[in-house]
Write a protein that holds these residues in place. Sequence first.
Motif, PDB file in Angstrom:
ATOM      1  N   VAL A 205     -35.513  13.564 -35.024  1.00  0.00           N
ATOM      2  CA  VAL A 205     -36.405  12.396 -35.194  1.00  0.00           C
ATOM      3  C   VAL A 205     -36.527  11.517 -33.954  1.00  0.00           C
ATOM      4  O   VAL A 205     -37.373  10.631 -33.912  1.00  0.00           O
ATOM      5  CB  VAL A 205     -35.978  11.508 -36.393  1.00  0.00           C
ATOM      6  N   ARG A 206     -35.681  11.720 -32.973  1.00  0.00           N
ATOM      7  CA  ARG A 206     -35.706  10.806 -31.813  1.00  0.00           C
ATOM      8  C   ARG A 206     -36.002  11.573 -30.520  1.00  0.00           C
ATOM      9  O   ARG A 206     -35.719  12.770 -30.440  1.00  0.00           O
ATOM     10  CB  ARG A 206     -34.353  10.093 -31.680  1.00  0.00           C
ATOM     11  N   ILE A 290     -28.771  12.177 -35.722  1.00  0.00           N
ATOM     12  CA  ILE A 290     -27.467  11.625 -35.328  1.00  0.00           C
ATOM     13  C   ILE A 290     -27.228  10.346 -36.131  1.00  0.00           C
ATOM     14  O   ILE A 290     -28.084   9.451 -36.166  1.00  0.00           O
ATOM     15  CB  ILE A 290     -27.429  11.328 -33.809  1.00  0.00           C
ATOM     16  N   LYS A 291     -26.062  10.271 -36.801  1.00  0.00           N
ATOM     17  CA  LYS A 291     -25.767   9.099 -37.643  1.00  0.00           C
ATOM     18  C   LYS A 291     -25.212   7.971 -36.776  1.00  0.00           C
ATOM     19  O   LYS A 291     -24.552   8.217 -35.772  1.00  0.00           O
ATOM     20  CB  LYS A 291     -24.753   9.474 -38.724  1.00  0.00           C
ATOM     21  N   ASN A 296     -21.003   2.834 -29.785  1.00  0.00           N
ATOM     22  CA  ASN A 296     -21.627   3.347 -28.563  1.00  0.00           C
ATOM     23  C   ASN A 296     -21.944   4.824 -28.735  1.00  0.00           C
ATOM     24  O   ASN A 296     -21.235   5.524 -29.460  1.00  0.00           O
ATOM     25  CB  ASN A 296     -20.671   3.203 -27.368  1.00  0.00           C
ATOM     26  N   LEU A 297     -22.983   5.230 -28.067  1.00  0.00           N
ATOM     27  CA  LEU A 297     -23.353   6.649 -28.143  1.00  0.00           C
ATOM     28  C   LEU A 297     -23.702   7.106 -26.730  1.00  0.00           C
ATOM     29  O   LEU A 297     -24.479   6.443 -26.040  1.00  0.00           O
ATOM     30  CB  LEU A 297     -24.573   6.815 -29.053  1.00  0.00           C
ATOM     31  N   SER A 298     -23.099   8.200 -26.296  1.00  0.00           N
ATOM     32  CA  SER A 298     -23.449   8.724 -24.970  1.00  0.00           C
ATOM     33  C   SER A 298     -24.265   9.995 -25.132  1.00  0.00           C
ATOM     34  O   SER A 298     -23.942  10.840 -25.968  1.00  0.00           O
ATOM     35  CB  SER A 298     -22.190   9.067 -24.175  1.00  0.00           C
ATOM     36  N   LEU A 299     -25.295  10.082 -24.345  1.00  0.00           N
ATOM     37  CA  LEU A 299     -26.090  11.316 -24.350  1.00  0.00           C
ATOM     38  C   LEU A 299     -25.911  11.953 -22.981  1.00  0.00           C
ATOM     39  O   LEU A 299     -25.999  11.259 -21.963  1.00  0.00           O
ATOM     40  CB  LEU A 299     -27.582  10.995 -24.534  1.00  0.00           C
ATOM     41  N   GLN A 300     -25.668  13.221 -22.962  1.00  0.00           N
ATOM     42  CA  GLN A 300     -25.578  13.868 -21.665  1.00  0.00           C
ATOM     43  C   GLN A 300     -26.949  14.444 -21.302  1.00  0.00           C
ATOM     44  O   GLN A 300     -27.550  15.182 -22.089  1.00  0.00           O
ATOM     45  CB  GLN A 300     -24.523  14.966 -21.682  1.00  0.00           C
ATOM     46  N   LEU A 301     -27.432  14.057 -20.127  1.00  0.00           N
ATOM     47  CA  LEU A 301     -28.778  14.479 -19.726  1.00  0.00           C
ATOM     48  C   LEU A 301     -28.713  15.432 -18.539  1.00  0.00           C
ATOM     49  O   LEU A 301     -27.783  15.342 -17.722  1.00  0.00           O
ATOM     50  CB  LEU A 301     -29.599  13.245 -19.327  1.00  0.00           C
TER      51      LEU A 301
END
Length: 401
Positions: A205-206, A290-291, A296-301
């Motif tokens: 969804v994101r 993702i719930k 904090n949430l880290s996204l690896q790009l």
Amino acid sequence: MNTLINKRILVGVCGGIAAYKTAYLIRGLIESGAEVEVVQTHGGTQFVTPLTFQALSGRPVHSRLLHHDSEAGMGHISLARWADLIVVAPATAHFISKLAHGMADDLLSTICLAADVPILVAPAMNRQMWNNPATQANIQTIQSNGISIIGPGVGDQACGESGPGRMLEPDEIKSSINAHFRSSLLSGANVLITAGPTRESIDPVRFISNHSSGRMGFAVAQAALEADARVTLIAGPVSINPPDRVTYVPVTTAFEMQSEVFREIEDTDIFISAAAVADYRCVDVADQKIKKYEDNLSLQLEKNPDIISNVTKSSHKPFTVGFAAETDDLANNAKSKLKAKKMDMIAANPVGKDKGFDSEYNTIEVFWNDGHLNLGTSSKQKLARNLIKLIASRYDEKHPD
Ligand code: C5P
């Protein structure tokens, strides 16, 4: 081909009986997708009321020069800057004489003097007035000043006489306006354009994306069509409609955009990369939403492919034009990108609050390895047409045959 979509046409109406035909002209222009502002001279308002033109154009009619209401809204300079083209129909002998002498004593003549856009004049007058040496001398003068005369026609006149002086019919004037916007600068060339943002998923969804609306790239596609090119437009998710007659390829991610670009590249003469390609994508795209359990949430790009660099490295390198949207040090950043990505030209535009991305207007300066040209600030359509002219002339220099 209809070249009138989104064109801004200022129609000047002088005092002649042919003004009633201008109502049909305006209706035709609006039906073909043009935006029309009407300016009537005092004489013009005596023949057809401003209300008629207001109803047809959907905008208030302008007729006064030195009036607080007029100058507070769209004043003479704003109207002159707004227009892509000025059409004076009908143009009386008196108005033509004012144009010839650079007079600026009413709104329409002042706009014509202040405008740096083409002016088409459709004369309408009695045959004797048309044939009068004074009128003919004025016509010569305004033509040599770059104004185009369309008509007049020959035939029966409202005064009961017959001869030259009739205003052209609305359809004939509309055809001249259409022809004005068409050129053969890119006849036979295959032009590939990317536009809009790309969208990189985080989960179902994101996504990560940017503010690009696609308007600049779509305007470039329309301008290339009007210059007689065959155009393929590859665009990320946008909410605007592509021009008629392009081959339209909608995509979502940078990877999809790149593979569609490479599907076309062998047949491409000119590649214009106006897309705001997302520089990074998620290393892992979650299968489930993702719930939000954590604070904090880290996204690896990881980096997306640089489409334009891959194109200029390819064995079939077309004439390549990029865009550089910059918040600071525009010229230096653009020139470094031009070199680093081995482009033939780069169109640099400042972005930031109310600038560039989601706006109708843009500011562009174009750089190539031994020159540059500032196209200034104006509507994306007008900038696109000037950019296509510049691309066509640089492309011709490199491909003289
Ligand atoms: O993002 P950047 O400022 O480097 O973009 C400059 C040019 O490179 C633009 O024409 C853009 O369309 C192109 N580009 C690309 N692939 C990317 C990033 C940018 O083709 N991944």
